[in-house]
Design a protein around this motif. Sequence first.
Motif, PDB file in Angstrom:
ATOM      1  N   THR A  42       0.913  -1.288   0.120  1.00  0.00           N
ATOM      2  CA  THR A  42      -0.088   0.005   0.023  1.00  0.00           C
ATOM      3  C   THR A  42       0.916   1.265  -0.018  1.00  0.00           C
ATOM      4  O   THR A  42       1.687   1.415   0.895  1.00  0.00           O
ATOM      5  CB  THR A  42      -0.832   0.031   1.076  1.00  0.00           C
ATOM      6  OG1 THR A  42      -1.845  -1.223   1.277  1.00  0.00           O
ATOM      7  CG2 THR A  42      -1.829   1.186   1.337  1.00  0.00           C
ATOM      8  N   THR A  43       0.591   2.157  -0.989  1.00  0.00           N
ATOM      9  CA  THR A  43       1.475   3.239  -1.234  1.00  0.00           C
ATOM     10  C   THR A  43       1.228   4.359  -0.204  1.00  0.00           C
ATOM     11  O   THR A  43       2.426   5.192   0.089  1.00  0.00           O
ATOM     12  CB  THR A  43       1.561   3.932  -2.528  1.00  0.00           C
ATOM     13  OG1 THR A  43       0.173   4.259  -2.834  1.00  0.00           O
ATOM     14  CG2 THR A  43       1.949   2.948  -3.520  1.00  0.00           C
ATOM     15  N   HIS A  44       0.066   4.363   0.261  1.00  0.00           N
ATOM     16  CA  HIS A  44      -0.245   5.506   1.310  1.00  0.00           C
ATOM     17  C   HIS A  44      -1.495   5.170   1.797  1.00  0.00           C
ATOM     18  O   HIS A  44      -2.351   4.531   1.401  1.00  0.00           O
ATOM     19  CB  HIS A  44       0.108   7.016   0.752  1.00  0.00           C
ATOM     20  CG  HIS A  44      -1.089   7.147  -0.236  1.00  0.00           C
ATOM     21  ND1 HIS A  44      -0.969   6.754  -1.435  1.00  0.00           N
ATOM     22  CD2 HIS A  44      -2.143   8.166  -0.360  1.00  0.00           C
ATOM     23  CE1 HIS A  44      -2.060   7.144  -2.218  1.00  0.00           C
ATOM     24  NE2 HIS A  44      -2.666   8.114  -1.566  1.00  0.00           N
ATOM     25  N   GLN A  45      -1.742   6.102   3.068  1.00  0.00           N
ATOM     26  CA  GLN A  45      -3.121   5.644   3.863  1.00  0.00           C
ATOM     27  C   GLN A  45      -4.423   5.969   3.401  1.00  0.00           C
ATOM     28  O   GLN A  45      -5.294   5.878   3.749  1.00  0.00           O
ATOM     29  CB  GLN A  45      -2.956   6.321   5.261  1.00  0.00           C
ATOM     30  CG  GLN A  45      -2.902   7.931   5.115  1.00  0.00           C
ATOM     31  CD  GLN A  45      -2.890   8.396   6.606  1.00  0.00           C
ATOM     32  OE1 GLN A  45      -3.649   8.420   7.179  1.00  0.00           O
ATOM     33  NE2 GLN A  45      -1.523   8.891   6.908  1.00  0.00           N
ATOM     34  N   HIS A  46      -4.406   6.552   1.911  1.00  0.00           N
ATOM     35  CA  HIS A  46      -6.022   7.109   1.773  1.00  0.00           C
ATOM     36  C   HIS A  46      -6.642   5.961   1.222  1.00  0.00           C
ATOM     37  O   HIS A  46      -6.167   4.940   0.500  1.00  0.00           O
ATOM     38  CB  HIS A  46      -5.680   8.186   0.408  1.00  0.00           C
ATOM     39  CG  HIS A  46      -5.220   9.352   1.047  1.00  0.00           C
ATOM     40  ND1 HIS A  46      -4.298  10.555   0.138  1.00  0.00           N
ATOM     41  CD2 HIS A  46      -5.254  10.100   2.319  1.00  0.00           C
ATOM     42  CE1 HIS A  46      -4.114  11.410   0.906  1.00  0.00           C
ATOM     43  NE2 HIS A  46      -4.685  11.319   2.199  1.00  0.00           N
ATOM     44  N   ALA A  47      -7.766   5.852   1.588  1.00  0.00           N
ATOM     45  CA  ALA A  47      -8.641   4.729   1.290  1.00  0.00           C
ATOM     46  C   ALA A  47      -8.942   4.155  -0.287  1.00  0.00           C
ATOM     47  O   ALA A  47      -8.894   3.265  -0.586  1.00  0.00           O
ATOM     48  CB  ALA A  47     -10.319   5.139   1.898  1.00  0.00           C
ATOM     49  N   ASP A  48      -8.772   5.448  -0.990  1.00  0.00           N
ATOM     50  CA  ASP A  48      -8.952   4.945  -2.477  1.00  0.00           C
ATOM     51  C   ASP A  48      -7.655   3.941  -2.929  1.00  0.00           C
ATOM     52  O   ASP A  48      -7.810   3.545  -4.059  1.00  0.00           O
ATOM     53  CB  ASP A  48      -9.308   6.197  -3.553  1.00  0.00           C
ATOM     54  CG  ASP A  48      -7.955   7.000  -3.453  1.00  0.00           C
ATOM     55  OD1 ASP A  48      -7.246   7.260  -2.249  1.00  0.00           O
ATOM     56  OD2 ASP A  48      -7.718   7.727  -4.449  1.00  0.00           O
ATOM     57  N   HIS A  49      -6.834   3.680  -2.124  1.00  0.00           N
ATOM     58  CA  HIS A  49      -5.676   2.950  -2.380  1.00  0.00           C
ATOM     59  C   HIS A  49      -5.590   1.585  -1.730  1.00  0.00           C
ATOM     60  O   HIS A  49      -4.697   0.758  -1.799  1.00  0.00           O
ATOM     61  CB  HIS A  49      -4.431   3.552  -2.121  1.00  0.00           C
ATOM     62  CG  HIS A  49      -4.107   4.799  -3.369  1.00  0.00           C
ATOM     63  ND1 HIS A  49      -3.234   4.548  -4.205  1.00  0.00           N
ATOM     64  CD2 HIS A  49      -4.492   5.845  -3.288  1.00  0.00           C
ATOM     65  CE1 HIS A  49      -3.224   5.679  -5.157  1.00  0.00           C
ATOM     66  NE2 HIS A  49      -4.251   6.548  -4.547  1.00  0.00           N
ATOM     67  N   TRP A  50      -6.859   1.394  -0.819  1.00  0.00           N
ATOM     68  CA  TRP A  50      -6.692   0.170  -0.026  1.00  0.00           C
ATOM     69  C   TRP A  50      -8.246  -0.325   0.317  1.00  0.00           C
ATOM     70  O   TRP A  50      -8.232  -1.326   0.788  1.00  0.00           O
ATOM     71  CB  TRP A  50      -6.061   0.384   1.306  1.00  0.00           C
ATOM     72  CG  TRP A  50      -6.616   1.406   2.275  1.00  0.00           C
ATOM     73  CD1 TRP A  50      -5.895   2.768   2.625  1.00  0.00           C
ATOM     74  CD2 TRP A  50      -7.879   1.597   3.028  1.00  0.00           C
ATOM     75  NE1 TRP A  50      -6.631   3.404   3.496  1.00  0.00           N
ATOM     76  CE2 TRP A  50      -7.570   2.553   3.623  1.00  0.00           C
ATOM     77  CE3 TRP A  50      -8.798   0.830   3.040  1.00  0.00           C
ATOM     78  CZ2 TRP A  50      -8.884   3.009   4.635  1.00  0.00           C
ATOM     79  CZ3 TRP A  50      -9.893   0.968   3.996  1.00  0.00           C
ATOM     80  CH2 TRP A  50      -9.821   2.250   4.809  1.00  0.00           C
ATOM     81  N   VAL A  65       2.158  -4.884   2.900  1.00  0.00           N
ATOM     82  CA  VAL A  65       3.296  -3.891   3.308  1.00  0.00           C
ATOM     83  C   VAL A  65       2.873  -2.401   3.355  1.00  0.00           C
ATOM     84  O   VAL A  65       2.182  -2.164   2.246  1.00  0.00           O
ATOM     85  CB  VAL A  65       4.489  -4.274   2.268  1.00  0.00           C
ATOM     86  CG1 VAL A  65       5.627  -3.435   2.291  1.00  0.00           C
ATOM     87  CG2 VAL A  65       4.963  -5.866   2.146  1.00  0.00           C
ATOM     88  N   ALA A  66       3.524  -1.899   4.301  1.00  0.00           N
ATOM     89  CA  ALA A  66       3.129  -0.455   4.341  1.00  0.00           C
ATOM     90  C   ALA A  66       4.235   0.433   4.955  1.00  0.00           C
ATOM     91  O   ALA A  66       5.146  -0.080   5.602  1.00  0.00           O
ATOM     92  CB  ALA A  66       1.967   0.085   4.799  1.00  0.00           C
ATOM     93  N   HIS A  67       4.360   1.636   5.065  1.00  0.00           N
ATOM     94  CA  HIS A  67       5.318   2.406   5.647  1.00  0.00           C
ATOM     95  C   HIS A  67       4.796   2.545   7.116  1.00  0.00           C
ATOM     96  O   HIS A  67       3.535   2.968   7.252  1.00  0.00           O
ATOM     97  CB  HIS A  67       5.525   3.800   5.198  1.00  0.00           C
ATOM     98  CG  HIS A  67       6.588   4.626   5.760  1.00  0.00           C
ATOM     99  ND1 HIS A  67       6.154   5.454   7.008  1.00  0.00           N
ATOM    100  CD2 HIS A  67       8.002   4.714   5.557  1.00  0.00           C
ATOM    101  CE1 HIS A  67       7.522   6.025   7.269  1.00  0.00           C
ATOM    102  NE2 HIS A  67       8.514   5.464   6.371  1.00  0.00           N
ATOM    103  N   PRO A  68       5.536   2.430   8.190  1.00  0.00           N
ATOM    104  CA  PRO A  68       4.747   2.514   9.693  1.00  0.00           C
ATOM    105  C   PRO A  68       4.072   3.907   9.879  1.00  0.00           C
ATOM    106  O   PRO A  68       2.942   3.743  10.621  1.00  0.00           O
ATOM    107  CB  PRO A  68       5.973   2.611  10.448  1.00  0.00           C
ATOM    108  CG  PRO A  68       7.168   2.717   9.705  1.00  0.00           C
ATOM    109  CD  PRO A  68       6.922   2.279   8.341  1.00  0.00           C
ATOM    110  N   ASP A  69       4.503   5.255   9.046  1.00  0.00           N
ATOM    111  CA  ASP A  69       3.644   6.426   9.384  1.00  0.00           C
ATOM    112  C   ASP A  69       2.241   6.236   8.794  1.00  0.00           C
ATOM    113  O   ASP A  69       1.562   7.296   9.105  1.00  0.00           O
ATOM    114  CB  ASP A  69       4.518   7.558   9.022  1.00  0.00           C
ATOM    115  CG  ASP A  69       5.878   7.614   9.735  1.00  0.00           C
ATOM    116  OD1 ASP A  69       5.756   7.233  10.873  1.00  0.00           O
ATOM    117  OD2 ASP A  69       6.766   8.404   9.212  1.00  0.00           O
ATOM    118  N   ASP A  70       2.023   5.508   8.096  1.00  0.00           N
ATOM    119  CA  ASP A  70       0.761   5.235   7.283  1.00  0.00           C
ATOM    120  C   ASP A  70       0.170   3.952   7.649  1.00  0.00           C
ATOM    121  O   ASP A  70      -1.039   3.578   6.970  1.00  0.00           O
ATOM    122  CB  ASP A  70       0.787   5.318   5.845  1.00  0.00           C
ATOM    123  CG  ASP A  70       0.976   6.841   5.239  1.00  0.00           C
ATOM    124  OD1 ASP A  70       0.974   7.749   6.206  1.00  0.00           O
ATOM    125  OD2 ASP A  70       0.554   7.093   4.039  1.00  0.00           O
ATOM    126  N   ALA A  71       0.384   3.302   8.511  1.00  0.00           N
ATOM    127  CA  ALA A  71       0.019   1.935   8.961  1.00  0.00           C
ATOM    128  C   ALA A  71      -1.470   2.035   9.498  1.00  0.00           C
ATOM    129  O   ALA A  71      -2.381   1.142   9.313  1.00  0.00           O
ATOM    130  CB  ALA A  71       1.086   1.044   9.560  1.00  0.00           C
TER     131      ALA A  71
END
Length: 187
Positions: A42-50, A65-71
């Motif tokens: 997941t490239t980032h936390q916005h709902a249209d991406h997950w 997999v994701a970055h901790p700041d957007d997990a």
Amino acid sequence: AYLLVCVASGEALLIDAANDPERLSDLVGSGAGRPALQTIVTTHQHADHWQALGATAGAFGAKTVAHPDDAAPLPVPPDVLVEHGDTVSVGDCELEIIHLRGHTPGSIALLYRDPTGSPHLFTGDSLFPGGVGKTTSPENFTSLIDDVSQRIFDYLPDGTWFYPGHGDDSTLGEHRSHLAEWRARGW
């Protein structure tokens, strides 16, 4: 969503389980020749991406997999947390994680260095043809334009193809001369 498949191993990695799990399942395919979806990034936390993350990860048994700041906002806690400079494998291929702060705190891009051709960069919503992604403050814009300049344009050649989370792909060379214009306009 982008599906990357290692031709040597048949393993697959999905970038952004954006929406519509049935369509993503169709993308992976069926039958004996379908790739084995092992990983969803997941490239980032916005709902249209997950929006299809839980259903797709569950259907295929893929690690997330994701970055901790957007997990935290993700519907499925990531199995693997990645930082700038880490790598994620898909079969025999490696993708480098590039942290691009500004669109969200934990936005990442994935870089595949094709040994027989140009690099390929999957930028989520951090870089598009025509500019960087949307930010919510001047500080976030400065962070994003600085990261895109230093971690992408200063780091990769003009022939690098990039694929944004929405819209058309392009090359860095087509946009390099516009960096100062993007910075001056503030978006």
